[in-house]
Design an enzyme around this catalytic site. Structure first.
Site, PDB file in Angstrom:
ATOM      1  N   GLY A   1       0.864  -1.170   0.000  1.00  0.00           N
ATOM      2  CA  GLY A   1       0.000   0.000   0.000  1.00  0.00           C
ATOM      3  C   GLY A   1       0.900   1.219   0.000  1.00  0.00           C
ATOM      4  O   GLY A   1       1.888   1.249  -0.730  1.00  0.00           O
ATOM      5  N   GLU A   2       0.607   2.151   0.853  1.00  0.00           N
ATOM      6  CA  GLU A   2       1.444   3.347   0.939  1.00  0.00           C
ATOM      7  C   GLU A   2       1.964   3.385   2.369  1.00  0.00           C
ATOM      8  O   GLU A   2       1.207   3.558   3.312  1.00  0.00           O
ATOM      9  CB  GLU A   2       0.580   4.565   0.603  1.00  0.00           C
ATOM     10  N   SER A   3       3.278   3.189   2.503  1.00  0.00           N
ATOM     11  CA  SER A   3       3.802   2.954   3.858  1.00  0.00           C
ATOM     12  C   SER A   3       3.608   4.150   4.781  1.00  0.00           C
ATOM     13  O   SER A   3       3.433   3.980   5.990  1.00  0.00           O
ATOM     14  CB  SER A   3       5.267   2.526   3.802  1.00  0.00           C
TER      15      SER A   3
ATOM     16  N   CYS B   1       6.161  -5.502   0.483  1.00  0.00           N
ATOM     17  CA  CYS B   1       6.307  -4.175  -0.122  1.00  0.00           C
ATOM     18  C   CYS B   1       6.245  -3.066   0.936  1.00  0.00           C
ATOM     19  O   CYS B   1       7.178  -2.940   1.720  1.00  0.00           O
ATOM     20  CB  CYS B   1       5.256  -4.015  -1.209  1.00  0.00           C
TER      21      CYS B   1
ATOM     22  N   ARG C   1      13.164   3.053   0.189  1.00  0.00           N
ATOM     23  CA  ARG C   1      11.718   2.946   0.026  1.00  0.00           C
ATOM     24  C   ARG C   1      11.274   2.807  -1.428  1.00  0.00           C
ATOM     25  O   ARG C   1      10.331   2.080  -1.731  1.00  0.00           O
ATOM     26  CB  ARG C   1      11.083   4.181   0.661  1.00  0.00           C
TER      27      ARG C   1
ATOM     28  N   ILE D   1       5.819  -3.724  -7.381  1.00  0.00           N
ATOM     29  CA  ILE D   1       5.064  -2.489  -7.649  1.00  0.00           C
ATOM     30  C   ILE D   1       5.647  -1.370  -6.779  1.00  0.00           C
ATOM     31  O   ILE D   1       5.534  -1.409  -5.551  1.00  0.00           O
ATOM     32  CB  ILE D   1       3.562  -2.665  -7.332  1.00  0.00           C
ATOM     33  N   ARG D   2       6.316  -0.417  -7.399  1.00  0.00           N
ATOM     34  CA  ARG D   2       7.001   0.659  -6.654  1.00  0.00           C
ATOM     35  C   ARG D   2       7.716   0.082  -5.427  1.00  0.00           C
ATOM     36  O   ARG D   2       7.518   0.514  -4.284  1.00  0.00           O
ATOM     37  CB  ARG D   2       6.024   1.751  -6.229  1.00  0.00           C
TER      38      ARG D   2
ATOM     39  N   HIS E   1       5.112  -8.906  -4.262  1.00  0.00           N
ATOM     40  CA  HIS E   1       3.740  -9.248  -3.842  1.00  0.00           C
ATOM     41  C   HIS E   1       3.393 -10.713  -4.130  1.00  0.00           C
ATOM     42  O   HIS E   1       2.811 -10.994  -5.173  1.00  0.00           O
ATOM     43  CB  HIS E   1       2.743  -8.363  -4.599  1.00  0.00           C
TER      44      HIS E   1
ATOM     45  N   GLU F   1       1.067 -12.381  -3.053  1.00  0.00           N
ATOM     46  CA  GLU F   1      -0.393 -12.587  -3.044  1.00  0.00           C
ATOM     47  C   GLU F   1      -1.006 -12.313  -4.410  1.00  0.00           C
ATOM     48  O   GLU F   1      -2.182 -12.578  -4.618  1.00  0.00           O
ATOM     49  CB  GLU F   1      -1.046 -11.704  -1.962  1.00  0.00           C
TER      50      GLU F   1
HETATM   51  N1  GLN Z   1       6.899   2.275  -2.207  1.00  0.00           N
HETATM   52  C1  GLN Z   1       5.638   2.202  -1.522  1.00  0.00           C
HETATM   53  C2  GLN Z   1       5.742   2.807  -0.141  1.00  0.00           C
HETATM   54  O1  GLN Z   1       6.771   2.793   0.487  1.00  0.00           O
HETATM   55  C3  GLN Z   1       5.171   0.770  -1.370  1.00  0.00           C
HETATM   56  C4  GLN Z   1       4.517   0.294  -2.657  1.00  0.00           C
HETATM   57  C5  GLN Z   1       3.695  -0.962  -2.466  1.00  0.00           C
HETATM   58  O2  GLN Z   1       3.419  -1.405  -1.373  1.00  0.00           O
HETATM   59  N2  GLN Z   1       3.206  -1.500  -3.561  1.00  0.00           N
HETATM   60  O3  GLN Z   1       4.779   3.289   0.360  1.00  0.00           O
END
Ligand code: GLN
Length: 197
Positions: A52-54, A84, A115, A143-144, A179, A181
């Site tokens: 998600g968005e940490s 992630c 990050r 993903i990112r 990921h 999942e």
């Molecule tokens: N780079 C994102 C973060 O640090 C994480 C991206 C993800 O969980 N898919 O928030």
């Protein structure tokens, strides 16, 4: 047994589905619970910290009182799989961006994270990863994604991609930059379920 998925933000349903399937296949009777409020973490035998968005996840977990609860149960030995953003949150140390923004981390695993390790050009990609303990490569979705840049002696590196550490374990903590999942391959979930003893 009860497996709790921190369900504040991010890809929750995929985690619920993958974990239920993995447990069923391993012959484990598991109840998967979504955790949105405090009071549930301590009833679980294992936890998943999704992507998600940490920054958001970390702040909300702190505000809801869930962060404190996770810190307590981890010290008592409860296994946690962080994927992630979940990997970022498990880390004891962050990079300059993390330090500048003072985003709250759980500070449980003796690693430093970068990050956004793969930059804008490679926001998301899939690749075949060698993963310690698996007998053939794992198709990983990034993903990112973050990566691990430093780690203490008792951290075991499980996988690297392009010179970046993308999976590691320290005692009851499993940190994944990708990921598991999101693909049908449940071997990493299986690996995690084995950590439950
Ligand atoms: N780079 C994102 C973060 O640090 C994480 C991206 C993800 O969980 N898919 O928030």
């Amino acid at each position: 047994m009860r497996i709790g998925i921190i369900a504040i933000q991010g890809n929750i349903e995929e985690h619920v589905n993958a974990m239920s399937k993995a447990a069923r296949r391993a012959g484990i009777e598991a109840e998967i619970v979504k955790i949105k409020h405090k009071g549930i973490v301590q009833t679980c035998d294992a936890l998943v910290l999704p992507g998600g968005e940490s920054t958001t996840l970390g702040r909300l977990m702190k505000r809801e009182g869930i962060a404190d609860e996770i810190q307590k149960v981890v010290l008592a030995g409860v296994p946690v799989m962080g994927t992630c953003a979940g990997l970022v949150l498990l880390a004891r140390h962050g990079d300059k961006q993390v330090e500048r923004t003072k985003q709250p981390l759980l500070e449980l695993m003796d690693i430093r994270v970068n990050r956004n390790a793969f930059g804008r050009q490679r926001e998301s990609f899939e690749c075949l990863l060698d993963f310690k303990g698996l007998d053939s490569p794992f198709n990983a979705v990034f993903i990112r994604a973050p990566c691990i840049t430093e780690y203490d002696r008792d951290v075991e590196v499980l996988s690297e991609y392009d010179g970046h550490i993308v999976a590691a374990r320290q005692k009851n903590l499993l940190a994944l930059a990708f990921h598991p999942e999101l693909t049908d391959d449940l071997r990493i979930h299986r690996y995690f379920l084995k950590m439950l003893g």
